[in-house]
Design a protein around this motif. Structure first.
Motif, mmCIF file in Angstrom:
data_model
loop_
_atom_site.group_PDB
_atom_site.id
_atom_site.type_symbol
_atom_site.label_atom_id
_atom_site.label_comp_id
_atom_site.label_asym_id
_atom_site.label_seq_id
_atom_site.Cartn_x
_atom_site.Cartn_y
_atom_site.Cartn_z
ATOM 1 N N GLY A 129 21.566 80.124 29.175
ATOM 2 C CA GLY A 129 20.673 80.637 30.221
ATOM 3 C C GLY A 129 21.412 80.829 31.533
ATOM 4 N N THR A 130 22.460 80.044 31.766
ATOM 5 C CA THR A 130 23.241 80.205 33.007
ATOM 6 C C THR A 130 24.303 81.292 32.818
ATOM 7 N N PHE A 131 24.906 81.302 31.643
ATOM 8 C CA PHE A 131 25.979 82.271 31.384
ATOM 9 C C PHE A 131 25.580 83.206 30.241
ATOM 10 N N GLU A 132 26.186 84.373 30.234
ATOM 11 C CA GLU A 132 25.821 85.438 29.287
ATOM 12 C C GLU A 132 25.933 84.988 27.824
ATOM 13 N N LYS A 133 27.108 84.476 27.453
ATOM 14 C CA LYS A 133 27.301 84.059 26.054
ATOM 15 C C LYS A 133 27.830 82.637 26.012
ATOM 16 N N ALA A 183 26.012 70.050 25.717
ATOM 17 C CA ALA A 183 26.611 70.934 26.731
ATOM 18 C C ALA A 183 26.094 72.359 26.563
ATOM 19 N N ARG A 184 25.962 72.785 25.322
ATOM 20 C CA ARG A 184 25.463 74.147 25.074
ATOM 21 C C ARG A 184 24.040 74.305 25.623
ATOM 22 N N GLU A 185 23.183 73.293 25.339
ATOM 23 C CA GLU A 185 21.799 73.368 25.830
ATOM 24 C C GLU A 185 21.757 73.466 27.357
ATOM 25 N N LYS A 186 22.686 72.733 27.988
ATOM 26 C CA LYS A 186 22.732 72.714 29.451
ATOM 27 C C LYS A 186 23.149 74.082 30.033
ATOM 28 N N LEU A 196 33.040 74.620 22.606
ATOM 29 C CA LEU A 196 32.039 75.490 23.223
ATOM 30 C C LEU A 196 32.778 76.629 23.922
ATOM 31 N N LEU A 197 32.310 77.852 23.673
ATOM 32 C CA LEU A 197 32.908 79.024 24.318
ATOM 33 C C LEU A 197 31.928 79.574 25.335
ATOM 34 N N VAL A 198 32.417 79.901 26.518
ATOM 35 C CA VAL A 198 31.569 80.593 27.492
ATOM 36 C C VAL A 198 32.243 81.906 27.852
ATOM 37 N N ASN A 199 31.498 82.981 27.618
ATOM 38 C CA ASN A 199 32.019 84.324 27.878
ATOM 39 C C ASN A 199 31.061 85.025 28.838
ATOM 40 N N PRO A 200 31.586 85.633 29.907
ATOM 41 C CA PRO A 200 30.695 86.193 30.930
ATOM 42 C C PRO A 200 30.038 87.508 30.532
#
Ligand code: SUD
Ligand code: ADP
Length: 265
Positions: free
Chosen positions: A253-257, A247-250, A166-170
């Motif tokens: 909506g909280t983070f941009e990407k 984890a992605r579903e969680k 899973l990648l989270v990018n702001p």
């Protein structure tokens, strides 16, 4: 063959140790670099005359800093010839994200033209030529899991396996030279971090809102969480795609990407 469709894959750094600074300002590294399934698509089509370029990302015009143009110019210079073609770039990898999307595009142009026009340039030659365009080029041209040394030119093949990522990018870019300069500043002040990517501490100290990205990923049960390269993207590795998808579903909506993908071989 008149047309070639190329997958231009991003990468993550699974650990990045900085071994020292060279007199030219570059840093010697020890990093495990792995391609990921998140990719752009580049379509090359031969034309009778002239060059045409289009991209779904309007920020990426045909300017001298576009890695597609840099790669084409390099090959034309090295081979003393010009290419008449259409380049279509479908961009999905976030820009300035620590995922080497730009370098991957440049590498795809070099390898793609080599194939489309049967140029017979060795991979080693492309890697040596392109190092001047960017330290990530030798890896992106190799495009398989590897332990990378020097400033990026030493490639040691590794066995890879497919893992859920899973990648989270702001949603904003970071500049690679600036992040290395932050690292130098912190080293000068004697600041040392216990992290698997030596560039992570310098980034978190200047972008403290990213601490929430890291902690949120850690709270999802991932067995490895780190910043990739010069950031600001953080990646998390999971035991299964199901766990990754929960984890992605969680986090959506909280983070941009929030992007699900996998490591690729
Ligand atoms: C941090 C890494 C990790 O894989 O990737 P990204 O996060 O940028 O994708 C790389 O080291 C980035 O490679 P790349 O983005 O190709 O760097 P370059 O364009 O060659 O260099 C930009 C600037 O970063 C610094 N730089 C880069 C690579 C390196 N080994 N030492 C450095 O000090 C230098 O200040 C250089 O002028
Ligand atoms: N084809 C391209 N794709 C992405 N970025 C590009 C491209 N050409 C030029 N760039 C510029 O290069 C910068 C860094 O490239 P990128 O590979 O996306 O980041 P990083 O080095 O953090 O992995 C981008 O912010 C963008 O301005």
């Amino acid at each position: 063959m008149d047309q070639l469709v190329i997958e231009s894959r991003g990468k993550i750094n699974r650990g990045l140790k900085i071994l020292g600074k060279r007199p030219d300002g570059y840093h010697n590294l020890d990093s495990i670099m792995v391609p990921i399934s998140l990719k752009d698509t580049i379509t090359l089509t031969k034309r009778d005359r002239g060059l045409v370029y289009e991209s779904n990302n309007l920020d990426l015009a045909w300017t001298p800093d576009n890695f597609c143009k840099k790669a084409l110019d390099l090959l034309e210079k090295k081979l003393a010839r010009t290419f008449s073609l259409a380049i279509q770039l479908e961009k999905r990898i976030p820009l300035g994200a620590g995922l080497a999307g730009g370098t991957a595009n440049g590498a795809s142009i070099l390898k793609g033209l080599n194939q489309l026009y049967d140029l017979k340039v060795d991979l080693e030659d492309l890697q040596a030529w392109a190092l001047d365009l960017g330290a990530d080029f030798p890896f992106c041209l190799y495009n398989r899991p590897a332990r990378v040394g020097g400033i990026g030119e030493k490639i040691q093949p590794l066995e890879g396996k497919k893992e859920a990522i899973l990648l989270v990018n702001p949603g904003y870019p970071l500049s690679t030279p600036e992040v290395y300069a932050w690292y130098d500043q912190d080293m000068d002040q004697g600041i040392q971090d216990q992290v698997i990517n030596d560039l992570e501490g310098p980034v978190l100290r200047r972008k403290p809102q990213l601490v929430q990205v890291k902690e949120s990923l850690e709270a999802t049960g991932a067995y490895e969480v780190s910043m990739s390269g010069s950031g600001p993207t953080f990646y998390a590795v999971y035991k299964s795609p199901d766990q990754r998808d929960r984890a992605r579903e969680k986090l959506e909506g909280t983070f941009e990407k929030v992007l699900a993908c996998s490591t690729a071989l």
